[in-house]
Write a protein that holds these residues in place. Sequence first.
Motif, short mmCIF file in Angstrom:
data_model
loop_
_atom_site.label_atom_id
_atom_site.label_comp_id
_atom_site.label_asym_id
_atom_site.label_seq_id
_atom_site.Cartn_x
_atom_site.Cartn_y
_atom_site.Cartn_z
N GLY A 1 7.49 -4.34 5.75
CA GLY A 1 8.81 -3.81 6.02
C GLY A 1 9.83 -4.88 6.39
O GLY A 1 10.99 -4.57 6.68
N LEU A 2 9.42 -6.14 6.36
CA LEU A 2 10.33 -7.24 6.67
C LEU A 2 11.19 -7.58 5.46
O LEU A 2 10.84 -7.24 4.32
CB LEU A 2 9.53 -8.48 7.07
CG LEU A 2 8.75 -8.45 8.37
CD1 LEU A 2 7.96 -9.75 8.53
CD2 LEU A 2 9.68 -8.25 9.56
N VAL B 1 -4.08 -7.76 9.60
CA VAL B 1 -3.71 -8.96 10.36
C VAL B 1 -2.25 -9.32 10.08
O VAL B 1 -1.48 -9.61 11.01
CB VAL B 1 -4.64 -10.14 10.02
CG1 VAL B 1 -4.07 -11.45 10.57
CG2 VAL B 1 -6.03 -9.89 10.58
N LEU B 2 -1.85 -9.31 8.82
CA LEU B 2 -0.48 -9.68 8.46
C LEU B 2 0.54 -8.70 9.02
O LEU B 2 1.62 -9.09 9.47
CB LEU B 2 -0.34 -9.76 6.94
CG LEU B 2 -1.11 -10.90 6.26
CD1 LEU B 2 -0.96 -10.81 4.75
CD2 LEU B 2 -0.63 -12.26 6.77
N ILE B 3 0.21 -7.42 9.01
CA ILE B 3 1.12 -6.41 9.55
C ILE B 3 1.30 -6.62 11.06
O ILE B 3 2.41 -6.54 11.59
CB ILE B 3 0.60 -4.99 9.25
CG1 ILE B 3 0.70 -4.71 7.74
CG2 ILE B 3 1.38 -3.95 10.03
CD1 ILE B 3 0.01 -3.44 7.30
N LEU C 1 5.82 -11.35 15.42
CA LEU C 1 6.88 -12.32 15.16
C LEU C 1 8.25 -11.72 15.47
O LEU C 1 9.09 -12.34 16.13
CB LEU C 1 6.83 -12.77 13.70
CG LEU C 1 5.69 -13.68 13.26
CD1 LEU C 1 5.74 -13.88 11.75
CD2 LEU C 1 5.73 -15.02 13.98
N THR C 2 8.46 -10.50 15.00
CA THR C 2 9.74 -9.84 15.20
C THR C 2 9.99 -9.56 16.68
O THR C 2 11.09 -9.82 17.20
CB THR C 2 9.78 -8.51 14.42
OG1 THR C 2 9.54 -8.78 13.02
CG2 THR C 2 11.12 -7.84 14.55
N ALA D 1 -3.92 -11.18 -2.75
CA ALA D 1 -4.27 -9.76 -2.78
C ALA D 1 -3.88 -9.07 -1.49
O ALA D 1 -3.83 -7.85 -1.41
CB ALA D 1 -5.78 -9.59 -3.01
N ALA D 2 -3.60 -9.86 -0.46
CA ALA D 2 -3.20 -9.27 0.81
C ALA D 2 -1.71 -9.00 0.87
O ALA D 2 -1.21 -8.50 1.87
CB ALA D 2 -3.60 -10.17 1.98
N GLN D 3 -0.98 -9.34 -0.17
CA GLN D 3 0.46 -9.10 -0.17
C GLN D 3 0.75 -7.60 -0.25
O GLN D 3 0.03 -6.87 -0.88
CB GLN D 3 1.12 -9.80 -1.37
CG GLN D 3 1.05 -11.31 -1.26
CD GLN D 3 1.85 -11.96 -2.36
OE1 GLN D 3 2.97 -11.56 -2.66
NE2 GLN D 3 1.30 -12.95 -2.98
#
Length: 224
Positions: free
Chosen positions: A52-53, A98-100, A106-107, A222-224
């Motif tokens: 959502g970034l 993990v990325l989410i 970060l936000t 693939a994690a995108q």
Amino acid sequence: MITKSWGVAAAMISTCCVGLAAMEVRHRRDRTIWVARLEDAQLAANTDAMTGLPNRAALMAVLEARICSGASWSLALTDVDHFKIINDTLGHGAGDEVLITIARRLTDSAGDQVMVARLGGDEFALVVPTAPEPTVKLMEHVARAVEVPQTARGLELQVGISIGIAGYTPGLNAVELMRRADTAMYCAKKQPGHSVTWAPHTTPPSHHDVGRRQSRDFAGTAAQ
């Protein structure tokens, strides 16, 4: 008879006015819907679907706007340490989780004045409205927030990030600024969990290292 004619004419005019008003209402409604759909399409084109970034396209537009402003600011690029291991051992679903989580941290930790974007894979960018020196302190805070243990697929993980920082100076374009921040991030990855600020003596990666990094990034797409 004349009075009656004026009455009929008035009625016709009134009917026409009502019809025109209805047409105008429909036109405005259709325009509102069209504008809303256009805005939705533009938002989708500039948003990373998973986190959502803002995405890379949105980032580049913001960089160009910042350059035009002439203010003092910095660009920070972050890369998740050992992300390929997470993908390879726990699967891409765990990598996505993990990325989410990292995107949210970060936000939250960077604050309202900082734009956070996902470039793709495990790379993120932060546009910070301060010079490199205070940006370093902020990035240290951000890194600590990211490193707090998180849970993915029922397992507790402690994930770190490496950060490269480049301050804007007059005459730089967006591509060169990105290159400097990326070079600094590459140097930071030699000592995971740290941040490096670009300087004229900062050594760019060799062709061999670039190849290894591209292979790693490809494995993680693939994690995108």
